[in-house]
Motif scaffolding. Structure first.
Motif, short mmCIF file in Angstrom:
data_model
loop_
_atom_site.label_atom_id
_atom_site.label_comp_id
_atom_site.label_asym_id
_atom_site.label_seq_id
_atom_site.Cartn_x
_atom_site.Cartn_y
_atom_site.Cartn_z
N LYS A 142 51.65 2.33 21.92
CA LYS A 142 50.54 2.08 20.99
C LYS A 142 49.71 3.35 20.76
N SER A 143 49.52 4.12 21.80
CA SER A 143 48.69 5.32 21.68
C SER A 143 49.28 6.35 20.73
N ASN A 144 50.58 6.26 20.48
CA ASN A 144 51.19 7.15 19.49
C ASN A 144 50.68 6.89 18.08
N TYR A 145 50.09 5.72 17.88
CA TYR A 145 49.61 5.33 16.55
C TYR A 145 48.09 5.46 16.42
N GLU A 146 47.45 6.07 17.41
CA GLU A 146 46.01 6.33 17.33
C GLU A 146 45.83 7.74 16.78
N ILE A 147 45.49 7.82 15.50
CA ILE A 147 45.51 9.08 14.78
C ILE A 147 44.13 9.74 14.81
N GLU A 148 44.06 10.92 15.38
CA GLU A 148 42.79 11.64 15.44
C GLU A 148 42.31 12.05 14.05
N GLY A 149 40.99 12.05 13.88
CA GLY A 149 40.41 12.54 12.63
C GLY A 149 40.27 11.52 11.53
N LEU A 150 40.72 10.27 11.76
CA LEU A 150 40.63 9.24 10.72
C LEU A 150 39.47 8.28 10.95
N GLY A 151 38.72 8.48 12.05
CA GLY A 151 37.62 7.57 12.32
C GLY A 151 38.07 6.13 12.45
N GLY A 152 39.30 5.94 12.91
CA GLY A 152 39.82 4.58 13.09
C GLY A 152 40.14 3.87 11.79
N GLN A 153 40.16 4.57 10.66
CA GLN A 153 40.39 3.90 9.38
C GLN A 153 41.79 3.33 9.23
N ALA B 79 28.30 2.97 -1.80
CA ALA B 79 29.05 2.31 -0.73
C ALA B 79 29.64 3.34 0.23
N GLY B 80 30.13 4.45 -0.29
CA GLY B 80 30.71 5.48 0.56
C GLY B 80 29.70 6.09 1.50
N GLN B 81 28.50 6.36 1.00
CA GLN B 81 27.44 6.93 1.84
C GLN B 81 27.03 5.94 2.93
N PHE B 82 26.91 4.68 2.55
CA PHE B 82 26.50 3.66 3.51
C PHE B 82 27.55 3.47 4.59
N LEU B 83 28.82 3.45 4.19
CA LEU B 83 29.91 3.29 5.16
C LEU B 83 29.90 4.43 6.18
N HIS B 84 29.72 5.65 5.71
CA HIS B 84 29.69 6.80 6.62
C HIS B 84 28.58 6.65 7.66
N GLN B 85 27.39 6.25 7.20
CA GLN B 85 26.26 6.07 8.12
C GLN B 85 26.61 5.07 9.22
N ARG B 86 27.21 3.96 8.82
CA ARG B 86 27.48 2.90 9.79
C ARG B 86 28.61 3.26 10.75
N LEU B 87 29.63 3.97 10.29
CA LEU B 87 30.72 4.38 11.18
C LEU B 87 30.21 5.31 12.26
N VAL B 88 29.22 6.14 11.93
CA VAL B 88 28.59 6.99 12.94
C VAL B 88 27.84 6.12 13.94
N GLU B 89 27.10 5.12 13.45
CA GLU B 89 26.27 4.27 14.31
C GLU B 89 27.10 3.46 15.31
N ILE B 90 28.34 3.06 14.93
CA ILE B 90 29.14 2.23 15.83
C ILE B 90 30.15 3.05 16.62
N GLY B 91 30.09 4.36 16.50
CA GLY B 91 30.85 5.23 17.38
C GLY B 91 32.26 5.56 16.96
N LEU B 92 32.64 5.20 15.72
CA LEU B 92 34.02 5.51 15.29
C LEU B 92 34.17 6.91 14.75
N ILE B 93 33.09 7.49 14.21
CA ILE B 93 33.15 8.88 13.79
C ILE B 93 31.90 9.61 14.27
N LYS B 94 32.00 10.92 14.37
CA LYS B 94 30.85 11.75 14.74
C LYS B 94 30.28 12.38 13.48
N GLU B 95 28.96 12.61 13.48
CA GLU B 95 28.31 13.20 12.31
C GLU B 95 28.81 14.61 12.06
#
Length: 316
Positions: free
Chosen positions: A67-78, A300-316
């Motif tokens: 499974k870890s082979n399918y965890e792609i860095e840099g995608l913020g879990g998208q 929507a894109g700006q709002f999504l970015h803010q929230r992905l940072v807040e829940i820990g999936l991407i870094k600012e």
């Protein structure tokens, strides 16, 4: 209200204008009061649901190293796999007791998007995993667009107001696995109390209970749909766009009683996102003297970015 209301999409699809209006009134009222409904007669067949759960369970049963082979860095879990405990609810430090997969949009050739979506990750070990997943994605997207049409009419907009934004939108289908609980969780739950980011979320019935919705008075109630129903709730984007007319209700997935710790839980939500360039500015139909504009303008894109940072999936 001790349970979420049930509505029938067949009413909205009917040629009978009174049945159609009945659905519009019922779902609009429910989303103003509690933000959740159970919906029957959607576009997912029983066979498709069965096939999807079969594929999802087979994927999560694969070895962690696979499974870890399918965890792609840099995608913020998208897209692809997100490992156990990586995501947390906004404002919490403890990681949720879950691992999940993301299927994303495969846009039409003539979609004219302002952004390029990441490609879906193909699971080599399971021949039908991606095919079945994307078929379910399409049927959930189709269902969601009809729900948004009903809400458009309820708000006082043109029926097809959301069609362009939701079709080819940045939506996500997320199969989730909550593994058996082996040790006393230290402040962690299967999914911490949160509101969803998106326009609406369509949830296929989970394999076990645990989903709870918070009423206006603060009480938590169980959200238990019938086997053939989807649970559909309002997300933060739609609450913001409607200036709090439609409610994004806080919900959570609680840990089961200790005697059920050995049982895994599977859940498959579809997070319906619009195109990133959609403006979430408060609709004028939802602004008046009693309810002045509550939010700053944002896409929507700006709002999504803010929230992905807040829940820990991407870094600012």
């Amino acid at each position: 209200m001790n349970t979420i209301p049930s509505v029938d999409l067949a009413d909205f699809l009917s040629d009978d204008t009174s049945r159609k209006q009945k659905f519009v009134n019922e779902i609009g009222k429910a989303y103003e009061e509690i933000g959740f409904v159970a919906l029957k007669n959607h576009f997912l067949s029983d066979q498709l649901v069965e096939d999807l759960y079969k594929e999802v369970k087979a994927f999560f049963a694969l070895p962690v190293t696979t499974k870890s082979n399918y965890e792609i860095e840099g995608l913020g879990g998208q897209r692809g796999y997100t490992s156990f405990g990586k995501e947390h609810a906004k404002g919490k430090k403890e990681g949720d007791l879950k691992e999940f997969w993301h299927f994303g949009q495969e846009p039409d050739a003539d979609a004219n998007l302002t952004e390029e979506y990441p490609k879906n990750v193909i699971v080599k070990e399971l021949t039908n995993f991606n095919t079945v997943g994307m078929e379910a994605y399409r049927m959930l997207e189709k269902t969601g667009i009809h729900v948004l049409r009903a809400l458009s009419l309820y708000i006082g907009l043109e029926e097809n107001y959301f069609d362009h934004w939701a079709s080819n939108g940045n939506s996500i289908l997320r199969p989730i696995h909550y593994p058996p609980i082996k040790d006393e969780p230290k402040g962690a739950v299967r999914a911490g109390a949160h509101g969803d980011i998106n326009l609406i979320t369509l949830l296929m019935g989970a394999s076990t209970g645990g989903l709870q919705v918070q009423r206006k008075d603060g009480e938590w109630i169980d959200a238990i749909p019938q086997e053939d129903e989807l649970v559909i709730n309002v997300g933060d984007m739609l609450e913001r766009h409607t200036n709090n007319k439609l409610r994004s209700t806080i919900h959570r997935v609680i840990n089961p009683p200790r005697e059920q710790w050995s049982e895994p839980r599977y859940s498959i939500p579809f997070f319906m996102h619009p195109r990133s360039d959609m403006k979430l500015n408060c609709l004028q139909e939802c602004v008046d003297e009693k309810n002045p504009k509550q939010y700053d303008d944002i896409t929507a894109g700006q709002f999504l970015h803010q929230r992905l940072v807040e829940i820990g999936l991407i870094k600012e």
